[in-house]
Write a protein that holds these residues in place. Structure first.
Motif, PDB file in Angstrom:
ATOM      1  N   ALA A  85       3.633  -1.191   1.013  1.00 11.67           N
ATOM      2  CA  ALA A  85       3.905  -2.558   0.755  1.00 11.67           C
ATOM      3  C   ALA A  85       4.423  -2.600  -0.604  1.00 11.67           C
ATOM      4  CB  ALA A  85       2.321  -3.140   0.419  1.00 11.67           C
ATOM      5  N   ARG A  86       4.295  -1.718  -1.531  1.00 10.89           N
ATOM      6  CA  ARG A  86       5.074  -1.807  -2.661  1.00 10.89           C
ATOM      7  C   ARG A  86       6.347  -1.534  -2.487  1.00 10.89           C
ATOM      8  NH1 ARG A  86       2.523   2.193  -6.493  1.00 10.89           N
ATOM      9  NH2 ARG A  86       3.079   3.103  -4.722  1.00 10.89           N
ATOM     10  N   ARG A  87       6.665  -0.563  -1.806  1.00 12.19           N
ATOM     11  CA  ARG A  87       8.157  -0.024  -1.446  1.00 12.19           C
ATOM     12  C   ARG A  87       8.919  -1.202  -0.833  1.00 12.19           C
ATOM     13  NH1 ARG A  87       7.168   4.529   1.203  1.00 12.19           N
ATOM     14  NH2 ARG A  87       7.658   3.345   3.018  1.00 12.19           N
ATOM     15  N   SER A 100       9.126  -5.920   7.780  1.00 11.71           N
ATOM     16  CA  SER A 100       8.178  -5.076   7.096  1.00 11.71           C
ATOM     17  C   SER A 100       7.237  -4.374   8.179  1.00 11.71           C
ATOM     18  CB  SER A 100       7.249  -5.798   6.288  1.00 11.71           C
ATOM     19  OG  SER A 100       6.154  -4.846   5.833  1.00 11.71           O
ATOM     20  N   ASP A 101       6.817  -2.801   7.934  1.00 14.79           N
ATOM     21  CA  ASP A 101       6.077  -2.061   8.518  1.00 14.79           C
ATOM     22  C   ASP A 101       4.445  -2.652   8.536  1.00 14.79           C
ATOM     23  OD1 ASP A 101       7.549  -0.505   9.882  1.00 14.79           O
ATOM     24  OD2 ASP A 101       7.559   1.011   8.144  1.00 14.79           O
ATOM     25  N   THR A 102       4.196  -3.352   7.338  1.00 18.82           N
ATOM     26  CA  THR A 102       3.039  -4.012   7.087  1.00 18.82           C
ATOM     27  C   THR A 102       2.937  -5.377   7.605  1.00 18.82           C
ATOM     28  OG1 THR A 102       3.154  -2.824   5.039  1.00 18.82           O
ATOM     29  CG2 THR A 102       1.347  -4.378   5.321  1.00 18.82           C
ATOM     30  N   ARG A 103       1.886  -5.191   8.570  1.00 15.89           N
ATOM     31  CA  ARG A 103       2.008  -6.272   9.491  1.00 15.89           C
ATOM     32  C   ARG A 103       1.733  -7.537   8.745  1.00 15.89           C
ATOM     33  NH1 ARG A 103      -0.955  -8.248  14.212  1.00 15.89           N
ATOM     34  NH2 ARG A 103      -0.699 -10.356  14.273  1.00 15.89           N
ATOM     35  N   LEU A 104       0.887  -7.757   7.831  1.00 13.73           N
ATOM     36  CA  LEU A 104       0.583  -8.703   6.838  1.00 13.73           C
ATOM     37  C   LEU A 104       1.599  -9.337   6.263  1.00 13.73           C
ATOM     38  CD1 LEU A 104      -2.314  -9.562   5.678  1.00 13.73           C
ATOM     39  CD2 LEU A 104      -1.626  -8.192   3.688  1.00 13.73           C
ATOM     40  N   THR A 127      -5.570   3.853   2.052  1.00 17.66           N
ATOM     41  CA  THR A 127      -5.159   3.085   1.034  1.00 17.66           C
ATOM     42  C   THR A 127      -3.711   3.339   0.309  1.00 17.66           C
ATOM     43  OG1 THR A 127      -7.482   3.087   0.498  1.00 17.66           O
ATOM     44  CG2 THR A 127      -6.221   2.052  -0.998  1.00 17.66           C
ATOM     45  N   ALA A 128      -3.594   4.892  -0.010  1.00 17.89           N
ATOM     46  CA  ALA A 128      -2.533   5.027  -0.658  1.00 17.89           C
ATOM     47  C   ALA A 128      -1.110   4.597   0.125  1.00 17.89           C
ATOM     48  CB  ALA A 128      -2.333   6.645  -0.916  1.00 17.89           C
ATOM     49  N   ALA A 129      -1.154   5.091   1.407  1.00 19.58           N
ATOM     50  CA  ALA A 129       0.076   5.004   2.285  1.00 19.58           C
ATOM     51  C   ALA A 129       0.486   3.532   2.461  1.00 19.58           C
ATOM     52  CB  ALA A 129      -0.141   5.582   3.743  1.00 19.58           C
ATOM     53  N   GLY A 130      -0.883   2.658   2.521  1.00 22.51           N
ATOM     54  CA  GLY A 130      -0.779   1.087   2.542  1.00 22.51           C
ATOM     55  C   GLY A 130      -0.098   0.524   1.539  1.00 22.51           C
ATOM     56  N   ALA A 131      -0.564   0.835   0.195  1.00 23.37           N
ATOM     57  CA  ALA A 131      -0.223   0.466  -1.141  1.00 23.37           C
ATOM     58  C   ALA A 131       1.261   0.756  -1.176  1.00 23.37           C
ATOM     59  CB  ALA A 131      -0.957   0.927  -2.003  1.00 23.37           C
TER      60      ALA A 131
END
Lengths: 194, 773
Positions: free
Chosen positions: B240-242, B737-741, B233-237
């Motif tokens: 995404a935030r960064r 982005s690294d976050t696929r979403l 969760t922390a890494a994802g957030a």
């Protein structure tokens, strides 16, 4: 891991024990991937009128496991592969888990380096033979096993397990070979555990 | 410039102050909800089953798992102690451990010993029924095996049945050193530490600290392995935030430079920023007040809203560039109608999303509607007073050049019918390649290091996964029978010759039977072994006489009736995992959980679920994927509804034929985008559909402005190009982005905006309208 060409040995020796360090013992152990030998195991249990004696042969292969075949008094086979014990085709977990199996294989192959974290080890010399006395560091193990002794001229030729109530079992190895590869039959038996 | 503050500006100031206060009040505490799952409706399981499922998931939801290596057992334990100290001083964790009792197995042995003739391992129960002689032979092989046996053990357990049972209870018992459990890979030892983070809602500021702490620990022990839901969760957030802030900054920088260059002064840029910021502030305030929290996804979508919100001020300033002599208020009188139409059609479209049955989407709808309204109000209320003197540079040449492009481009396209045909073919094929992809696991993209750690730990320390069964029965008997039946079917899957569907499972009913069955086992043991000649023969072969036999039989007889009820059994076994699998009994019945390991064919296992028989297969990730799929479909229909609503607004203002042309811009841009995605990645998901919503707003804006009277079209074209350039710059970045979403969202919008800007002059600008908009 080191293996050696060991000779059949008799346990009782009158020669005085001389101190030996572990490196000196390690130097004598042969370095071979496979150990093949006949064994004769005697279990001295106080509740039995006479010792239980079993004979058979064993194959210990590095990174593969152990084949333990009993010929007398009954024919049976135990395989120790990947931490699982197979007894006459039935798989079951091991007494004391995978760790115990690993210790036993380390004892059989004289792998001092692997045994050291778990046992206090004292080395000595009797005549031309080295001896190791292993005392468990771990309380849980000490409750079921007070100590292990092993010895030989080159590689281990016998090992003895001592239990808290004074019972003990001693296994002697003979006709020890260090082949470079497994026979087809042995390969097959390792490949099909059940 | 007016001396007096105008009423419009005053009204706008009040609005901003209100929104800012609202955000200020609500932004304290846990305002960002980064759990994707909270977007979704509640789980439709029966109460008891859901309770146990939640308990099970909560055990893991807040837990982190750390493995520190050491060359030997003592060193690994010492490192683990140091690690625990480091974790404890951070104040992030409620609990660190485990501190295991080396006597636990001994105590279990003593607590169960009196019941040893009533409790057998599942294998031994089977063999006792089918082939009791095999048990004797197995005991002999064990006796003459490499391990040896002590007389004490043999006397109490001559057939090694109790030994088998204890092994079945603890299939992988970890070694202990100084109370620290150790895993080993054959070369090194790994001290195992679990740490449970404080509080159920894992607050954002603590997520950052958890990552910092992890990095510090990794500096100290470079080979440290760590995993757990809070870290994911922390890494994802965090990423995404960064990314959102990087992209946000870059987007601002891009918008700023373009504005500075084209408008030759900082004021238009600053005022556009004010308008966008007011919009975001209003969106955030409205969402926080209405929902209490804001979903990460809503925030991502909200960041994308910049692309629409900036259009209103861009149009204002471009028109001013074109008609420098008109005072701001008169400019707005010209712009009022098209801007209002653009706002109304977009807002109505977004509100369609509010009809969704999913709380997360209602947030998105609220954020968008309020955000656009805020940006629009800023342009209407504040810009006239704040826009300053007329621009010194009028950019007539640039406007003229844009005018040439917007006239030449449709003509160029008309002349190339073959090219259009090829494009149409490409579109059709691209659309054909498009398949829905709703697997939530594709959207959770943890950093590579975290994934590697997770896999390493799974190899060192196999654990149950997020897929398991929950079994419910109306009575204790029914529960037991049902769990038993499931366990048998799982056994069959585990033994299948043509590839095992799973490696193993752990069910309470395998290890504990109801008292009647325990008594039956006891009777069978007596009849088939202890009282049977084969047992006598076994003892004789060992050289034992009648007195020994009598002693064995006496011990067996004395144990008669020593059955163990479930709760007493759980207490005697004293295993955290097994106890957690038991959901207990109440007036509605009994519930338990069956753990699965090494699931390689999930569908074969899932097929065993029979909710009517009280047997539920729980697959959180799978269930989420299904729901995401439903959500995507739902949203796609709502998108059609949004087009319909926007279409109605446009029809009321411009008549059906024009409305169709205007709506054609976002529609055709969306189709082109989907086709391009079909070529590029083949899959589309929920986030793609969400991006198409934004595209609807953007496309309508572009269309409406191109459809203005000819005299204002150069300014409109410049505004559209400027808007397209700034927004596609920022979304283009999101697509990296690294976050696929986030990447999918960015890519969809990037392609969509470029398409919309190219399609708008083709569709919206013809035929030449006579009346003013």
């Amino acid at each position: 891991m080191k293996y050696l060409a060991g000779l059949l040995l008799l346990l009782a020796s009158v020669a005085p024990a001389a101190e030996l360090n572990l490196e000196q013992v390690a130097e004598r152990l042969p370095d071979a991937p496979i150990l093949r030998a006949d064994f004769r195991q005697q279990q001295h249990l106080a509740l039995l009128p006479k010792p239980l004696t079993a004979t058979g042969d064993l194959v210990l292969a590095r990174d593969r496991g152990l084949l333990w075949t009993v010929c007398t008094p009954f024919e049976s086979e135990i395989k120790l592969i990947g931490g699982t014990l197979y007894s006459d085709g039935e798989a079951s977990t091991l007494p004391g888990g995978e760790a115990f199996a690993q210790r036993l294989m380390d004892v059989l192959s004289g792998n001092i380096e692997a045994l050291e974290p778990h046992f206090n080890i004292r080395a000595s010399e009797q005549g031309e033979e080295w001896r190791l006395q292993l005392t468990p560091r771990n309380d849980a193990l000490a409750r079921v096993l007070t100590g292990i002794r092993l010895g030989g001229k080159h590689g281990p030729a016998f090992f003895r397990l001592d239990y808290p109530n004074g019972d003990y079992s001693i296994t002697h190895l003979s006709n020890v070979e260090y082949p470079q590869r497994l026979s087809d039959d042995e390969e097959r038996r390792f490949a099909t555990p059940r | 410039m007016p001396r007096r503050v105008s009423p419009g500006l005053l009204l706008w100031l009040v609005l901003v102050a209100l929104a800012a206060t609202a955000c200020g009040v609500k932004l304290q505490g846990t305002w960002l909800d980064s759990d994707l799952l909270s977007m979704l409706p509640d789980n439709p399981l029966p109460d008891r089953v859901r309770t146990l499922t939640e308990q099970h998931e909560n055990r893991f939801a807040d837990r982190t798992l750390w493995l520190v290596p050491g060359d030997n057992a003592e060193q690994a334990a010492a490192h683990s102690r140091q690690l625990r100290e480091l974790l404890n001083t951070s104040d992030l964790f409620r609990e660190t451990g485990p501190q295991l009792d080396p006597e636990q197995l001994t105590r279990r042995y003593q607590a169960l010993r009196a019941h040893r003739f009533h409790l057998l391992s599942p294998d031994d129960r089977r063999r006792l029924n089918k082939d009791p002689q095999a048990l004797v032979e197995n005991a002999r092989a064990r006796l003459f095996g490499p391990f040896g046996v002590s007389g004490d053990q043999w006397r109490g357990d001559p057939l090694f049945l109790f030994e088998h049972y204890l092994q079945a209870l603890a299939p992988f018992s970890l070694e202990l050193a100084d109370g620290v459990p150790l895993a080993t890979d054959g070369e090194r030892y790994w001290g195992v530490t679990t740490a449970t983070v404080r509080g159920g809602g894992f607050a954002l500021d603590r997520q950052g600290r958890l990552l910092d702490l992890t990095r510090r620990a990794q500096v100290r022990w470079p080979d440290l392995q760590v995993t757990g839901a809070p870290l994911y969760t922390a890494a994802g957030a965090d990423s995404a935030r960064r990314e959102i802030s990087t992209v946000g900054l870059f987007s601002l920088a891009a918008v700023a430079s373009l504005f500075l260059i084209i408008f030759a002064g900082p004021r238009p840029m600053l005022l556009s920023l004010v308008s966008v910021a007011t919009g975001l502030l209003c969106g955030l305030a409205a969402t926080l007040w209405w929902f209490g929290q804001i979903q990460l996804l809503a925030l991502v979508f909200g960041a994308g809203l910049i692309g629409v919100a900036v259009d209103y001020s861009i149009h204002f300033f471009c028109l001013r560039l074109d008609q420098p002599d008109l005072p701001p208020r008169q400019l707005l009188r010209l712009l009022w109608a098209p801007l209002a139409l653009a706002l109304a059609s977009s807002v109505l479209g977004y509100l369609a999303m509010g009809l969704a049955a999913f709380p997360g989407l209602r947030q998105v709808a609220m954020f968008s509607a309020a955000g656009l309204a805020g940006a629009w109000l800023t342009v209407m209320l504040a810009l006239p007073s704040l826009s300053g003197p007329a621009p010194a540079v009028t950019r007539q040449r640039l406007l003229a050049r844009v005018g040439v492009w917007r006239r030449a481009w449709p003509a160029w396209c008309r002349r190339r019918t073959l090219l259009l045909a090829v494009a149409a073919l490409l579109l059709a094929v691209g659309l054909g390649r498009l398949v829905p992809d709703d697997d939530v696991r594709h959207y959770q993209s943890p950093p590579a290091w975290l994934q590697a750690h997770g896999e390493r730990i799974q190899a060192l320390l196999p654990r149950g996964g997020s897929r398991y069964f929950v079994v419910h029965g109306a009575t204790p008997e029914q529960w037991w029978q049902r769990e038993r039946a499931l366990s048998e079917q799982l056994n069959a899957l585990e033994r299948r010759r043509d590839g095992r569907a799973l490696q193993g499972h752990r069910a309470i009913s395998d290890l504990w039977q109801p008292p009647e069955q325990q008594s039956a086992v006891y009777r069978a043991l007596g009849e088939r072994l202890y009282q049977h000649p084969r047992f006598t023969e076994y003892l004789q072969q060992l050289g034992l006489g009648d007195d020994s036999l009598a002693r064995q039989r006496r011990a067996f007889d004395q144990a008669a009736g020593a059955t163990l009820p479930l709760n007493a059994w759980l207490a005697a076994v004293n295993d955290e995992g097994l106890s957690a699998q038991w959901g207990g009994c109440d007036t509605q019945g009994c519930t338990s959980l069956v753990q699965l390991t090494g699931l390689s064919q999930p569908s074969a296992v899932a097929a065993l679920a029979q909710p009517r028989q009280g047997r539920y297969f729980i697959d959180r990730a799978g269930a989420i994927s299904t729901i995401l799929g439903a959500l995507r479909e739902h949203l796609a229909w709502l998108l059609l509804g949004a087009y319909l609503l926007s279409g109605l607004v446009l029809m009321a203002a411009r008549g059906p034929a024009r409305a169709l042309r205007l709506l054609g811009v976002p529609a055709l841009a969306s189709v082109s985008t989907l086709a391009a995605l079909g070529w590029l990645q083949g899959g589309y998901g929920l986030i793609t559909v969400l991006a198409l919503y934004l595209l609807l707003g953007i496309g309508i804006d572009y269309a409406i402005f191109f459809s203005q009277p000819e005299t204002r079209r150069n300014a409109a074209a410049l505004a559209v190009l400027l808007s397209a350039a700034t927004t596609s710059l920022s979304f283009g970045l999101l697509s990296l982005s690294d976050t696929r979403l986030v990447a999918d969202f960015g890519l969809t919008l990037l392609i969509g905006i470029i398409s919309a800007a190219l399609i708008a002059p083709l569709l919206a600008a013809r035929p030449q309208p006579r009346a003013s908009a």
